[in-house]
Design an enzyme around this catalytic site. Structure first.
Site, PDB file in Angstrom:
ATOM      1  N   ASP A 449       0.854  -1.178   0.000  1.00  0.00           N
ATOM      2  CA  ASP A 449       0.000   0.000   0.000  1.00  0.00           C
ATOM      3  C   ASP A 449       0.893   1.232   0.000  1.00  0.00           C
ATOM      4  O   ASP A 449       2.128   1.137  -0.061  1.00  0.00           O
ATOM      5  CB  ASP A 449      -0.908  -0.032   1.227  1.00  0.00           C
ATOM      6  CG  ASP A 449      -2.135   0.845   1.070  1.00  0.00           C
ATOM      7  OD1 ASP A 449      -2.173   1.642   0.108  1.00  0.00           O
ATOM      8  OD2 ASP A 449      -3.039   0.749   1.915  1.00  0.00           O
ATOM      9  N   HIS A 467      -5.964  12.138  -7.447  1.00  0.00           N
ATOM     10  CA  HIS A 467      -7.363  12.529  -7.703  1.00  0.00           C
ATOM     11  C   HIS A 467      -8.358  11.466  -7.242  1.00  0.00           C
ATOM     12  O   HIS A 467      -9.566  11.703  -7.218  1.00  0.00           O
ATOM     13  CB  HIS A 467      -7.567  12.878  -9.181  1.00  0.00           C
ATOM     14  CG  HIS A 467      -7.614  11.711 -10.120  1.00  0.00           C
ATOM     15  ND1 HIS A 467      -8.223  11.775 -11.351  1.00  0.00           N
ATOM     16  CD2 HIS A 467      -7.118  10.448 -10.014  1.00  0.00           C
ATOM     17  CE1 HIS A 467      -8.105  10.613 -11.968  1.00  0.00           C
ATOM     18  NE2 HIS A 467      -7.450   9.797 -11.186  1.00  0.00           N
TER      19      HIS A 467
END
Length: 563
Positions: A449, A467
């Site tokens: 991650d 985004h």
């Protein structure tokens, strides 16, 4: 500048070829289908094909002169100020007319019938690095100002009214106009019907002199027609999405050779479709420029249509299936997002899109391929000065792509710079797909991650990642990057940037998509700079990319600090 000049010069050359190959008698029936013999003769007697027009974007007078010379065109007078086109651009892009330096040049050419005609060249000066570059890109794609013009030698009021009525009777719709005091001429614009057989979709009727009395009625009709038609076109946008998706799902693009047209019955048999329904779909897509009906019932794909082939190098088929599939479904709950601020996708499917797709191998693969469909945005990135400098490091350098998908961008960078090595950080199933694309001798793979960003590299990439998240999560991601980055490392962030002046932008559309389907958002450059600053990073530069993208360059603010 070389790319821009080549693009504009090639469009100019195409306009010259068109003008020299047409005359009034051959061109009018293409623009106004249904003209009969008497009506055609009446039009040919009262108006003559005078010019074809296009809008180009030089960075200065010298470039414009060079562009004209490349097409064998010469002019003996400087550009005259535009009024009509400058006002149309200002309205379309929410700018003041004073911001737009638009001139008109009219070099002459000789038609095939021996008549002298002109190429009407509108030139919007776009200085290098100017914010007008976005306007230039949008206008090149849309061709709003491209048109063909017919001059009325004896424009008395009765003749003008009759010509306007005849154009309307053949399906042309009033589309604005204006009076130009610099040359004492009045223009009446029309949009052609969908049945027109010319690539030019706008007609100018030019009348020397001041005919604003007749123009007023024309403009009133244009304004009266546009709101309802505009609303209908907007409301049917969902039909376009599903038409493109059906085209992709059925494999029609793969069944259409690029070099010849196929009869619709044979095409229907090839893809397992109902021939009549397929013909209706293809005619709709022909109206949109996805295919061309070369003869009744015979279709071939355009360059746009080939993008929906699975085997096209720049294929956008996966994107069509994604936008016409799960994301299309969740957009049906957009009102829920606007009403509550919650993500419609999660409301509909019960989970965020990353986890939802990860549980379905087919959707997971489709999503990863759809993310690679915007690969044009990546084309200039390998030449970025940061990567070029890293490639020259005699000690060797390493690039880390954080959440880099299946390696589309990283593969381009490694191919461009043989001395660079790389690390790809991704989820388990994505890493397996990336192993098939990237050279294991030059690229290491890390399953993890954002907390697992590998330390000690030279360049870090965050391409279309931020985004996806809200500000809090973005800060967390950027802080992980800052902690991993050595004092002299660079961070490149690829995103679309929201305009600050409400000018048209893909980022504005994607901002709505991110809110509805993902839970993220698009941001302005200033917003990203603030997030970087809070994370201990400083924005030191940015550069535009294709598809309204930008690359932001950041470095650690205080290399000695821990974040």
């Amino acid at each position: 500048m070389i790319t821009t000049l080549s693009d504009d010069a090639s469009r100019l050359r195409a306009a010259v070829d068109f003008i020299t190959g047409q005359d009034s008698e051959t061109l009018l029936p293409l623009l106004l289908p249904g003209l009969d013999g008497p009506e055609l003769r009446s039009l040919v007697e009262r108006c003559r094909f005078a010019h074809a027009a296009l809008l180009v974007f030089p960075d200065g007078p010298g470039t414009l002169t060079e562009m004209l010379a490349a097409c064998g065109l010469t002019v003996d007078r400087p550009p005259q100020p535009s009024v009509v086109v400058r006002e149309r651009l200002a309205l379309r892009h929410h700018r003041t007319v004073d911001d737009l330096d638009v001139g008109i040049l009219r070099p002459s050419v000789t038609g095939r019938d021996g008549e002298r005609r002109m190429v009407e060249v509108f030139a919007l000066t776009v200085p290098p690095g100017s914010d007008l570059e976005e306007i230039a890109a949008l206008e090149r794609a849309a061709h709003h100002e491209a048109h063909v013009a017919f001059e009325v030698p004896a424009p008395d009021p009765l003749v003008l009214r009759g010509l306007c009525a005849l154009f309307a009777g053949c399906g042309a719709v009033p589309d604005g106009g204006g009076y130009n005091p610099h040359e004492n001429g009045t223009v009446f614009y029309f949009a052609t019907s969908h049945a027109a057989k010319s690539a030019y979709r706008r007609i100018e009727l030019y009348a020397p002199g001041d005919h604003r009395d007749q123009l007023a009625g024309h403009l009133d009709e244009s304004r009266a027609r546009q709101p309802a038609e505009t609303m209908l076109r907007l409301l049917t946008g969902a039909w376009t999405t599903q038409a493109l998706t059906a085209f992709a799902q059925l494999g029609v693009a793969e069944a259409l050779p690029a070099d010849r047209a196929v009869e619709v019955d044979a095409l229907a048999r090839a893809v397992g479709a109902d021939a009549d329904s397929l013909a209706v779909l293809l005619r709709y897509l022909a109206m949109l420029g996805v295919v061309v009906e070369e003869a009744p019932g015979y279709f071939r794909p355009t360059g746009v249509g080939t993008l929906l082939r699975a085997d096209d190098p720049d294929s956008m088929r996966a994107l069509a299936l994604m936008y016409g599939g799960p994301f299309y479904q969740s957009f049906g709950a957009l009102a829920h997002t606007v009403r509550t601020g919650q993500v419609a996708f999660e409301h509909l499917f019960g989970d965020n899109h990353f986890d939802h797709f990860a549980r379905d191998p087919h959707l997971a693969e489709l999503f990863d391929r759809s993310m690679a469909a915007s690969r044009r945005m990546f084309e200039p990135l390998p030449a970025h000065p940061v990567l070029a400098a890293a490639a020259r490091d005699p000690r060797g350098a390493t690039v880390v792509d954080i959440a880099g998908g299946t390696g589309e961008l990283l593969g381009r960078i490694l191919a461009a710079h043989p001395r660079l090595n790389a690390v790809l950080l991704e989820r388990p199933h994505v890493v397996e797909a990336a192993r098939l694309r990237l050279d294991a001798d030059r690229c290491a793979f890390v399953v993890g991650d954002f907390a697992d960003v590998p330390p000690g590299a030279d360049v870090y990439l965050l391409s279309r990642v931020l985004h996806d998240w809200d500000d809090e999560r973005c800060l967390e991601i950027l802080r992980h990057c800052a902690r991993a980055m050595p004092a002299d490392a660079d961070l490149l962030v690829v995103e679309r940037l929201l305009p600050t002046d409400n000018s048209p932008s893909l980022a504005t559309a994607w901002d709505l998509h991110m809110r509805c389907n993902v839970g993220g958002r698009e941001r302005t450059a200033h917003h990203y700079a603030r997030l970087l600053d809070e994370a201990g990073l400083t924005l030191v530069g940015r550069a535009p990319l294709p598809l309204d993208g930008h690359v932001l360059h950041a470095r650690r603010t205080d290399p000695s600090a821990e974040h």
